[in-house]
Write a protein that holds these residues in place. Structure first.
Motif, PDB file in Angstrom:
ATOM      1  N   UNK A   5       0.835  -1.201   0.000  1.00  0.00           N
ATOM      2  CA  UNK A   5       0.000   0.000   0.000  1.00  0.00           C
ATOM      3  C   UNK A   5       0.873   1.255   0.000  1.00  0.00           C
ATOM      4  N   UNK A   6       1.922   1.259   0.803  1.00  0.00           N
ATOM      5  CA  UNK A   6       2.821   2.408   0.854  1.00  0.00           C
ATOM      6  C   UNK A   6       3.565   2.614  -0.445  1.00  0.00           C
ATOM      7  N   UNK A   7       3.995   1.520  -1.050  1.00  0.00           N
ATOM      8  CA  UNK A   7       4.716   1.623  -2.321  1.00  0.00           C
ATOM      9  C   UNK A   7       3.796   2.173  -3.408  1.00  0.00           C
ATOM     10  N   UNK A  13       2.177   9.332  -6.076  1.00  0.00           N
ATOM     11  CA  UNK A  13       2.729  10.679  -5.886  1.00  0.00           C
ATOM     12  C   UNK A  13       3.827  10.957  -6.911  1.00  0.00           C
ATOM     13  N   UNK A  14       4.680   9.959  -7.147  1.00  0.00           N
ATOM     14  CA  UNK A  14       5.776  10.142  -8.102  1.00  0.00           C
ATOM     15  C   UNK A  14       5.248  10.359  -9.511  1.00  0.00           C
ATOM     16  N   UNK A  22      11.498  11.851  -4.061  1.00  0.00           N
ATOM     17  CA  UNK A  22      10.696  11.726  -2.850  1.00  0.00           C
ATOM     18  C   UNK A  22      10.175  10.304  -2.705  1.00  0.00           C
ATOM     19  N   UNK A  23       9.667   9.738  -3.803  1.00  0.00           N
ATOM     20  CA  UNK A  23       9.128   8.376  -3.752  1.00  0.00           C
ATOM     21  C   UNK A  23      10.215   7.374  -3.390  1.00  0.00           C
ATOM     22  N   UNK A  29      12.401   4.471   3.366  1.00  0.00           N
ATOM     23  CA  UNK A  29      11.880   4.646   4.723  1.00  0.00           C
ATOM     24  C   UNK A  29      10.869   3.584   5.089  1.00  0.00           C
ATOM     25  N   UNK A  30      10.036   3.176   4.146  1.00  0.00           N
ATOM     26  CA  UNK A  30       9.071   2.104   4.411  1.00  0.00           C
ATOM     27  C   UNK A  30       9.777   0.792   4.733  1.00  0.00           C
TER      28      UNK A  30
END
Length: 70
Positions: A5-7, A13-14, A22-23, A29-30
């Motif tokens: 889900x985070x990816x 966003x990217x 940022x992505x 970080x995830x």
């Protein structure tokens, strides 16, 4: 469940905003956030063994022996 889900969220966003750096940072970080405590990842496969070539290294002449003959 959270990692995919985070990816996907940061991929969106990217793509929409063009924030690829940022992505990538958020994906890293995830991985750090969702790794179990005490987990030691084996990242040795990322490092390739370097081939030692003698063609790029100049030949060193051998030094004569300085041992005294008795």
């Amino acid at each position: 469940m959270l990692l995919p889900a985070g990816i996907l969220f940061h991929l969106g966003i990217a793509v929409v905003m063009g924030l690829w750096s940022f992505a990538l940072a958020m994906w890293a970080g995830l991985l750090l956030l969702l790794a179990p405590p005490g987990h030691d990842p084996d990242l040795a496969w990322l490092i390739r063994p370097r081939a030692h070539t003698t063609a790029s290294q100049p030949e060193r002449p051998e030094k004569p022996s300085t041992a005294l003959a008795s």
